[in-house]
Design a protein around this motif. Structure first.
Motif: not given
Length: 531
Positions: A292-296, A509-513, A517-518, A522-526
């Motif tokens: 999962i990514y943190l939101p931009p 760390r290592n959590a930015d999208a 679009q990515a 990710m939101l759609k997938n989860i």
């Protein structure tokens, strides 16, 4: 060929002598008569001569400075140069020549790469005692498992979770982040290790399961595919306690809820707690994780997006992710429950429809707040209806522009940003500590009575409710209340309930999208995993 030979410091002699031995006298004489530079090199030299000025002609002027080969540099300087390169480029560099390969065995180079690329601040010189080099740490630990660093959501049915895999000293550790004990939403997050990876010897990294109360034991990690990996415990007997399942449940209850079952008087809450223990304990730390990514964020966002912990009645505290999408904002569950599972959009905020709350005395009347919200809902419905009626005409090119895009169309909402600048200007008095007084209406229940008594602004929103097992889900009207930059709330009209959310104060760390679009993907997938 001559350019390459000179760059490497070899010169034409070695290569040419070998070829001369295979040539006949006539071929050797012809080869000796050929120019020692290729046309491209002559162009470069001609350009350099032209830069020498009008006096630097072909037959006069100072000769160009002698060319220096990379191989002629002292080893100390080569170590400094190589240490500045990305670690992924160094194996290719080692194939250039024997001297480069020997220099790349210098631990100083790999110590710097471990520090700059992965933040390893430990004294890596201590590794010499164990016979493990910094190059081993980089190649066999950090670089090999770099793909699992960052934030992940475990596949634990409706409950989900938040895993943060980090480099911690000379270990890679997977920390499971847990909300504070209910209902203390402003308390810091709790976390416990689920697995760790480290180098015990030079051969390969060791994976250890940290689940249970009997210390580290043998585990396994498999990178299934991009943005997905799985863990497996090879010694699940380490998870068992001598007192059997009852002791395991009591221990889990103290860790998860900070209390005993006798302290929880609500029968429905007891059932939910017992159900969660039975469901989650069956996995024995054999889980699949999805990234999962943190939101931009954007400058015109209402507040900084990110992770928040919120109250959900008998389900306790859960983690949500607040993100902004043009004219709406969404709170997506990272952890969930049997009613609304992880991955679902628990709250959606319509940023185009602000709600002006009445004075405090009037606000105490729930019917008055309900009347205001339902009027806004009717307005939203009419605008959406108008949008539907205009759509066929728009296809012919003669329709009017709708005053807003429909709330139920996220793809369209993403195309037009809301007027954040205007709202930010209105927000200035609230930032100065002069927010609007706020109080919950009589009859609205709240797990946390210590909620803020002033708010900045309110918006119309909808909350997702459903029966057990995510049956008959529907979106019902409510009010989104922005208290400050780190807290917001939501009043569920149909449930007559209030949820308070507080920001997760942690850096990841290592959590930015990699792109907006990515993040959307990710939101759609989860969400699709629990739909």
């Amino acid at each position: 060929m001559a350019v390459c030979a000179r760059l490497c410091g070899v010169g034409p002699a070695r290569g040419c002598r070998r070829r001369q031995q295979r040539r006949g006298p006539a071929e050797t004489a012809a080869a000796d008569s050929e120019p020692d530079t290729d046309p491209e090199e002559e162009c470069i030299e001609a350009g350099a001569a032209a830069l020498c000025g009008p006096e630097g002609g072909r037959g006069a002027g100072p000769s160009p400075p002698p060319r220096c080969s990379l191989l002629e540099l002292p080893p100390e300087l080569l170590v400094e140069i190589f240490a500045s390169l990305p670690g992924t480029d160094l194996p290719s560099l080692a194939q250039v020549c024997t001297r480069f390969r020997r220099i790349l065995l210098t631990d100083t180079i790999w110590r710097r790469r471990c520090r700059e690329e992965y933040g390893v601040c430990e004294n890596l010189r201590k590794l010499e005692i164990t016979g493990v080099s910094c190059r081993d740490v980089y190649a066999k630990l950090l670089h090999r498992y770099r793909h699992i660093l960052g934030l992940w959501q475990p596949d634990i049915g409706p409950y989900g979770g938040l895993l943060n895999v980090v480099v911690d000293g000379l270990f890679i550790i997977g920390w499971m982040y847990l909300p504070p004990h209910d209902p203390h939403v402003d308390d810091p997050m709790r976390f416990k290790p689920l697995f760790r990876i480290h180098l015990m010897e030079r051969k390969s990294a060791t994976v250890e399961c940290m689940y249970g109360h009997r210390g580290p034991h043998n585990g396994h990690i498999q990178i299934v595919k991009k943005d997905e990996f799985s863990t497996k415990c090879n010694q699940t007997d380490h998870h068992r306690m001598s007192g059997g399942r009852q002791e395991e449940f009591r221990t889990w209850l103290r860790e998860e809820w900070g209390r005993t079952l006798e302290d929880i008087f609500h029968e429905h809450m007891q059932e939910l707690i017992l159900m969660k223990f039975i469901y989650t304990s069956q996995y024995d730390n054999c889980l699949t994780y999805r990234r999962i990514y943190l939101p931009p964020s954007r400058p015109d966002d209402l507040i900084q997006p990110g992770l928040f912990k919120g109250t959900y009645g008998s389900h306790g505290l859960e983690i949500v992710m607040l993100s902004f999408h043009g004219k709406c904002a969404r709170a997506t569950k990272i952890t969930g429950d049997p009613n609304i599972p992880a991955g679902q959009q628990t709250v959606e905020i319509d940023l185009m429809h602000r709600i002006q709350l009445p004075d405090v005395e009037t606000l105490r009347n729930f019917n008055e707040l309900s009347r205001i919200v339902l009027e806004v809902r009717e307005q939203v419905r009419l605008e959406q209806q108008q949008q539907q009626e205009d759509r066929p005409e728009d296809g012919e090119g003669h329709g009017r522009h709708s005053p807003r895009e429909p709330q139920h169309s996220p793809a369209q909402l993403n195309r037009e940003p809301w007027d954040g600048g205007a709202v930010a200007a209105e927000e200035q008095p609230a930032q100065g500590g002069q927010g609007q007084p706020f109080v919950l209406p009589v009859g609205v229940s709240s797990r946390n009575e210590d909620y803020p008594r002033t708010c900045r602004m309110c918006f119309y929103g909808t909350g997702l409710i459903a029966g057990h097992g995510f049956t008959s889900p529907e979106r019902t009207p409510g009010v989104f209340i922005l208290f400050d930059k780190d807290r917001f709330g939501f009043i569920w009209l149909e449930l007559k309930s209030f949820s308070l959310y507080s920001r997760v104060q942690a850096s990841f760390r290592n959590a930015d999208a990699p792109s907006p679009q990515a993040f959307e993907e990710m939101l759609k997938n989860i969400q699709s995993l629990t739909s």
